[in-house]
Design a protein around this motif. Sequence first.
Motif: not given
Length: 294
Positions: A147-156, A158-161, A217-225
């Motif tokens: 609930x408290x997650x605010x996405x970083x600028x330029x990101x769309x 979020x990944x968890x592990x 950032x999810x771009x062209x089928x890839x997750x870019x940190x």
Amino acid sequence: MAIIKEYKGKLPKRIDDYVIYDLDGQSILKLKSGFTTEELLHAPTYEKCRQNASEYGKVSSLCKLLRLALQGVLPKKDNLLVVNTLAKRMYEVMTCDTTSARGSRNLATALTTTQGRERLTGFSFNPDSSLVMPYELQASRLTVSTKNISFAEGSNCVGFRVHRLGFDFTDGVSQLDSTDWLFHGNTSLPETVALDYPLNTPQKGVVFTILEVQFYSYEDGSYVPMGDDRSKQVLVVGVLPAALTADSSPWSAMSMAFGEAVTCIGFTNELFGLDFIKGVFLVRSRYRGDSFET
């Protein structure tokens, strides 16, 4: 203290028990003060200094080994801040060793105490992160509120592990086991995320359960940190001796009960669990925790 008005030749730095130095363009002669190396090493006056230096040196060495064990997990930006914050917290933890004499206190003993482990629980390896995520540590999985997650600028995205790090504070030997990333987009992020623990539980030392959250950032089928990883969170959510860590032994196909409608099963090295519910065969990935209907 005196001002040297006139001197023939080059001024030495020391004359007997006096030192000479420049101050505002003038040569100052002053009686030596402070301590010598010999005094620091042997004088009773500096006994406490020697004890603190010994303890802090050992803590710093173990912190370095701990950071190396988490080399692919810790943020790379503001590395000095990460180093100093960890060393400061670990020194605080060391003071929970109340059985050893001062100068011989150590982290291995401190982390056998409930107080020592509590001081590390909730510790963030990244002081720059502003992410605050309530979580519940259960026997079989980790549940995280988003609930408290605010996405970083330029990101769309979020990944968890989740990581389990076994670290022996007597010899610095470590063992790290991690899950794969679980990704969610900024438009489909659920209010809570359930994360399985890694399959292999370390058998020695102190076991840290660590939550890593990073923006992509999810771009062209890839997750870019994100290039600037100061927004990522690396949070200690659990600290236990290896013998007390919640059982997370690998799932075994031998204990599976087959449903009537199941006639064939395909196995992969990522298989973690199977459920047969109301005619639907659900496969739960070892890493992602996703369910797929087949």
